[in-house]
Design a protein around this motif. Structure first.
Motif, mmCIF file in Angstrom:
data_model
loop_
_atom_site.group_PDB
_atom_site.id
_atom_site.type_symbol
_atom_site.label_atom_id
_atom_site.label_comp_id
_atom_site.label_asym_id
_atom_site.label_seq_id
_atom_site.Cartn_x
_atom_site.Cartn_y
_atom_site.Cartn_z
ATOM 1 N N VAL A 198 27.471 -27.890 17.311
ATOM 2 C CA VAL A 198 28.491 -27.830 18.357
ATOM 3 C C VAL A 198 28.172 -28.910 19.378
ATOM 4 N N LYS A 235 34.892 -17.678 15.547
ATOM 5 C CA LYS A 235 34.472 -17.303 16.897
ATOM 6 C C LYS A 235 33.505 -18.329 17.491
ATOM 7 N N ARG A 236 33.036 -19.249 16.639
ATOM 8 C CA ARG A 236 32.150 -20.320 17.068
ATOM 9 C C ARG A 236 32.560 -21.605 16.371
ATOM 10 N N SER A 237 32.077 -22.730 16.864
ATOM 11 C CA SER A 237 32.338 -24.025 16.234
ATOM 12 C C SER A 237 31.151 -24.393 15.349
ATOM 13 N N THR A 297 36.334 -25.061 14.224
ATOM 14 C CA THR A 297 36.283 -25.182 15.680
ATOM 15 C C THR A 297 36.745 -23.880 16.300
ATOM 16 N N ASN A 298 35.984 -23.387 17.254
ATOM 17 C CA ASN A 298 36.323 -22.140 17.927
ATOM 18 C C ASN A 298 37.728 -22.212 18.520
ATOM 19 N N ASN A 304 30.797 -14.258 13.448
ATOM 20 C CA ASN A 304 31.226 -15.647 13.528
ATOM 21 C C ASN A 304 32.686 -15.881 13.174
ATOM 22 N N ASN A 358 25.445 -25.406 11.960
ATOM 23 C CA ASN A 358 25.904 -24.766 13.201
ATOM 24 C C ASN A 358 25.986 -25.764 14.356
ATOM 25 N N SER A 392 29.802 -30.484 23.024
ATOM 26 C CA SER A 392 30.759 -30.061 24.047
ATOM 27 C C SER A 392 30.876 -31.093 25.161
ATOM 28 N N SER A 424 34.197 -27.281 22.956
ATOM 29 C CA SER A 424 33.644 -28.000 21.813
ATOM 30 C C SER A 424 34.635 -29.041 21.326
#
Length: 393
Positions: A115, A203-205, A179-180, A249, A113, A117, A123
């Protein structure tokens, strides 16, 4: 992002330290991750902030996450710079203090998980390198076998499977960056792998994440019963570590697959009945499936799925499928016939009321005629005096 050192040997019941090291190729202002380890070989004692984000002299926020040695996880590790400052030079993001157990073996340490940024909160793509730690004395053959299959790892971690190896006839692996905001797609090209691609909107990176397709000999050990219809193929689809492929996710997920024409012809399968089934909530669920193409050997399909786990491709023989359609049509016709009968009874009842009491209609007409005569008579009586006065004058 990598775990440093990537390999080392540690004695039993010994304290040791690892660094989570970041080498930016662009300006960054923060990162988050989970740390995964084999709790039978090591335990985490403490996670401390490194010097990476502090180098600019900015104020930082750091969380060492939640350590669960019983499950072998540290979740929710993060650090960020307050304000708009960023860093570009490499450095240690976090330091992990661990202790080895009295057992021997090779411990895989993974970052999940992940990320990273920039100052705007967006991200950026991340390549993750994981680590293997040899604990105690390990045979040469075991060490070579483990290190040979290590590879580069991934931000979402390597996908794991609880399926029995005796039930797996084929396994194919694919990797991509998650990648989101960027649609993720895994493609598979194995000659005997009937899954051709997997796509979804994250929905998330999660960084570089592994997907595994397992073609099974029998139904999955995770499914207690067979789905309805004739089974063409059982399989498992795993994306990253446990929990990545849930609806929180990802969304708009599809699976592209194929079915051999020979199986369709030999079993008399109606091609419109071919369905991808997903096992979730302790039951088989038929997914919305559509044909996308065909060639001389295969028919190609795509199905929408809410997540990834055990799947099965099924079909029904043309005769059985036609029988099912007939039952549905007969049921619909019976319902239509019942509704028509009810309407006919209502019309008949209205007609019967008129037939039973025709004098009512006649009485109404006669009353209307008498009323008209009375109004005319009253008008004449009232008008006569006026007429007489007019003649005298």
């Amino acid at each position: 992002m990598r775990i440093s050192p990537e390999t080392q040997s540690i004695g039993g019941e010994q304290d040791f330290t690892l660094n989570i090291y970041i080498e930016p190729d662009t300006s960054i202002s923060g990162a988050q991750l989970d740390f995964i380890f084999d709790n039978s070989l090591v335990n985490v004692k403490e996670i401390r902030e490194g010097d990476l984000l502090k180098r600019t002299g900015s104020t930082t926020i750091f969380s060492s996450g939640t350590t669960d040695n019983s499950r072998g996880t540290v979740t929710g590790i993060y650090g960020l710079i307050l304000g708009k400052n960023m860093v570009t030079a490499p450095g240690t993001f976090a330091t992990v203090d661990l202790v080895s157990s009295d057992r021997s073996g090779v411990c895989k340490l993974q970052l999940s998980n992940v990320v990273v940024s920039n100052s705007s909160g967006y991200s950026i793509p991340v390549t993750v390198v994981n680590s293997n730690i040899q604990i105690g004395e390990t045979s040469k053959s075991t060490s070579e076998q483990t290190s040979g299959g290590s590879g580069g790892g991934g931000g979402g971690g390597g996908a794991g499977s609880p399926e029995s190896t005796q039930n797996i006839k084929l396994k194919e692996i694919s990797q991509c960056f998650i990648t989101n905001g960027v649609r993720a797609k895994y493609t598979f090209k194995g000659d005997t792998n009937d899954i051709r691609y997997v796509e979804f909107d994250p929905k998330r990176s999660f960084g570089k994440t592994t997907a595994i397709i397992e073609m099974l000999k029998e139904k999955s050990s995770l499914t207690p019963v067979e789905p309805e219809g004739q089974v063409y193929q059982h399989m498992n689809i795993w994306i990253g570590t446990d929990g990545i492929s849930n609806p929180e996710n990802l969304e708009n997920a599809v699976v592209g697959f194929r079915v051999d024409r020979a199986w369709i012809n030999e079993n008399g399968i109606d091609r419109t009945s071919i369905t991808l089934n997903h096992f979730s909530d302790d039951m088989w669920n038929a997914l919305e499936t559509r044909q996308t193409g065909e060639d001389g050997l295969y028919l190609y399909f795509e199905a929408e799925t809410p997540g990834f786990s055990p799947f099965a491709i099924t079909g029904q023989s043309s005769q059985a499928f036609q029988s099912m359609e007939n039952q549905i049509r007969d049921s619909s016709e019976i319902q239509d016939s019942s509704e028509a009968q009810d309407l006919n009874e209502e019309l008949t009842e209205d007609t019967s009321n008129t037939a039973l009491y025709p004098e009512n209609e006649k009485g109404v007409q006669e009353n209307q005629d008498y009323s008209a005569i009375i109004y005319i008579a009253v008008g004449i009586i009232l008008f006569l005096p006026v007429l007489m006065m007019f003649k005298r004058s």
